[in-house]
Design a protein around this motif. Structure first.
Motif, PDB file in Angstrom:
ATOM      1  N   ALA A  13       0.834  -1.205   0.000  1.00 19.51           N
ATOM      2  CA  ALA A  13       0.000   0.000   0.000  1.00 19.51           C
ATOM      3  C   ALA A  13       0.866   1.252   0.000  1.00 19.51           C
ATOM      4  O   ALA A  13       1.777   1.383   0.815  1.00 19.51           O
ATOM      5  CB  ALA A  13      -0.895  -0.007   1.236  1.00 19.51           C
ATOM      6  N   ASP A  15      -0.385   4.140   0.719  1.00 17.93           N
ATOM      7  CA  ASP A  15      -0.907   4.847   1.894  1.00 17.93           C
ATOM      8  C   ASP A  15      -1.708   3.825   2.694  1.00 17.93           C
ATOM      9  O   ASP A  15      -2.855   3.514   2.361  1.00 17.93           O
ATOM     10  CB  ASP A  15      -1.782   6.015   1.456  1.00 17.93           C
ATOM     11  N   THR A  18      -5.262   4.713   4.071  1.00 15.45           N
ATOM     12  CA  THR A  18      -6.276   4.790   3.013  1.00 15.45           C
ATOM     13  C   THR A  18      -6.680   3.389   2.560  1.00 15.45           C
ATOM     14  O   THR A  18      -7.859   3.110   2.354  1.00 15.45           O
ATOM     15  CB  THR A  18      -5.741   5.612   1.827  1.00 15.45           C
ATOM     16  N   SER A  19      -5.701   2.503   2.434  1.00  7.79           N
ATOM     17  CA  SER A  19      -5.997   1.123   2.034  1.00  7.79           C
ATOM     18  C   SER A  19      -6.817   0.410   3.099  1.00  7.79           C
ATOM     19  O   SER A  19      -7.763  -0.324   2.784  1.00  7.79           O
ATOM     20  CB  SER A  19      -4.701   0.354   1.764  1.00  7.79           C
ATOM     21  N   ALA A  21      -8.891   1.754   5.203  1.00  6.90           N
ATOM     22  CA  ALA A  21     -10.254   2.289   5.139  1.00  6.90           C
ATOM     23  C   ALA A  21     -11.042   1.629   4.010  1.00  6.90           C
ATOM     24  O   ALA A  21     -12.211   1.264   4.180  1.00  6.90           O
ATOM     25  CB  ALA A  21     -10.217   3.806   4.962  1.00  6.90           C
ATOM     26  N   PHE A  22     -10.397   1.466   2.864  1.00  7.88           N
ATOM     27  CA  PHE A  22     -11.049   0.830   1.725  1.00  7.88           C
ATOM     28  C   PHE A  22     -11.452  -0.604   2.051  1.00  7.88           C
ATOM     29  O   PHE A  22     -12.605  -1.003   1.868  1.00  7.88           O
ATOM     30  CB  PHE A  22     -10.106   0.857   0.514  1.00  7.88           C
ATOM     31  N   TYR A  23     -10.504  -1.398   2.537  1.00 12.08           N
ATOM     32  CA  TYR A  23     -10.798  -2.809   2.814  1.00 12.08           C
ATOM     33  C   TYR A  23     -11.764  -2.975   3.977  1.00 12.08           C
ATOM     34  O   TYR A  23     -12.558  -3.923   4.000  1.00 12.08           O
ATOM     35  CB  TYR A  23      -9.508  -3.601   3.023  1.00 12.08           C
ATOM     36  N   ARG A  24     -11.740  -2.067   4.931  1.00 13.26           N
ATOM     37  CA  ARG A  24     -12.737  -2.124   6.010  1.00 13.26           C
ATOM     38  C   ARG A  24     -14.135  -1.859   5.455  1.00 13.26           C
ATOM     39  O   ARG A  24     -15.103  -2.456   5.923  1.00 13.26           O
ATOM     40  CB  ARG A  24     -12.387  -1.119   7.101  1.00 13.26           C
ATOM     41  N   ARG A  25     -14.218  -1.004   4.471  1.00 14.82           N
ATOM     42  CA  ARG A  25     -15.527  -0.749   3.846  1.00 14.82           C
ATOM     43  C   ARG A  25     -16.054  -2.007   3.158  1.00 14.82           C
ATOM     44  O   ARG A  25     -17.257  -2.147   2.942  1.00 14.82           O
ATOM     45  CB  ARG A  25     -15.441   0.392   2.850  1.00 14.82           C
ATOM     46  N   LEU A  26     -15.167  -2.886   2.812  1.00 11.65           N
ATOM     47  CA  LEU A  26     -15.564  -4.146   2.186  1.00 11.65           C
ATOM     48  C   LEU A  26     -15.825  -5.247   3.217  1.00 11.65           C
ATOM     49  O   LEU A  26     -16.060  -6.392   2.860  1.00 11.65           O
ATOM     50  CB  LEU A  26     -14.493  -4.616   1.200  1.00 11.65           C
ATOM     51  N   GLU A  35      -3.428   1.329  11.554  1.00  9.82           N
ATOM     52  CA  GLU A  35      -2.906   2.428  10.743  1.00  9.82           C
ATOM     53  C   GLU A  35      -1.486   2.806  11.142  1.00  9.82           C
ATOM     54  O   GLU A  35      -0.741   3.373  10.363  1.00  9.82           O
ATOM     55  CB  GLU A  35      -3.809   3.665  10.852  1.00  9.82           C
TER      56      GLU A  35
END
Length: 135
Positions: A13, A15, A18-19, A21-26, A35
Motif C-alpha cells: 500500500a 498509503d 487509506t488502504s 479504510a477501503f478494505y474495512r468498507r468491504l 494504521e
C-alpha cells in the motif's frame, strides 16, 4: 516435505491508512491501531489472510523494490511446513529455472522467508513460522 498451501494475499500500500479504510468498507476486520503498523493482516473466509504492507516496510528488507507501473501490487504467498521447507522449496524452484528474487532469510517478523518469480514475473513468497525464542 509437507506440500505448501496457499495462505496469504499480500498488497503493498502506498498509503496504508487509506488502504485500510477501503478494505474495512468491504467488511474486512483489521486490529485497532493498524494504521500505525508497518504490516497488518485480516483473516479471510476459508482461512486465507489479506496482508497489507507499507512501501517503507517492503523497502526495509528489499531495498531494490519499486512500485510497479500500473497494476501489480499484489503477490501470492505460500506457507511451507517448516523453515527448512522454505529453503528446500526455494532451492527446488530456482534449480528448475525459476528466478529467485530474495534468498531464504529469517525475517524480523518471525518467519523464514524467500521470494521467487512465476513464469510471468509475479512475485511468489515462500514462508514458515520460525520457532519461538526459548524453545
Amino acid at each position: 516435505m509437507t506440500a505448501p498451501r496457499f495462505a496469504v494475499i499480500g498488497v503493498v500500500a502506498s498509503d496504508l491508512a487509506t488502504s485500510l479504510a477501503f478494505y474495512r468498507r468491504l467488511g474486512l476486520v483489521f486490529p485497532t491501531g493498524a494504521e500505525e503498523q508497518p504490516h497488518v493482516e485480516a483473516e479471510l473466509p476459508g482461512g486465507l489472510v489479506l496482508a497489507l504492507d507499507s512501501e517503507e516496510t517492503v523497502r526495509s528488507f528489499h531495498s531494490r523494490w519499486r512500485p510497479p507501473a500500473g497494476t501489480g501490487r499484489v503477490s501470492l504467498a505460500f506457507r511451507c511446513g517448516s523453515p527448512t521447507g522454505v529453503d528446500a522449496l526455494y532451492g527446488e524452484l530456482v534449480g528448475a529455472g525459476y528466478r529467485g528474487e530474495l534468498e531464504p532469510w529469517d525475517a524480523f517478523w518471525g518467519q523464514r522467508y524467500a521470494t521467487v518469480h512465476d513464469p510471468d514475473g509475479n512475485a511468489v513468497d515462500l514462508f514458515a513460522p520460525l520457532p519461538a525464542t526459548g524453545e
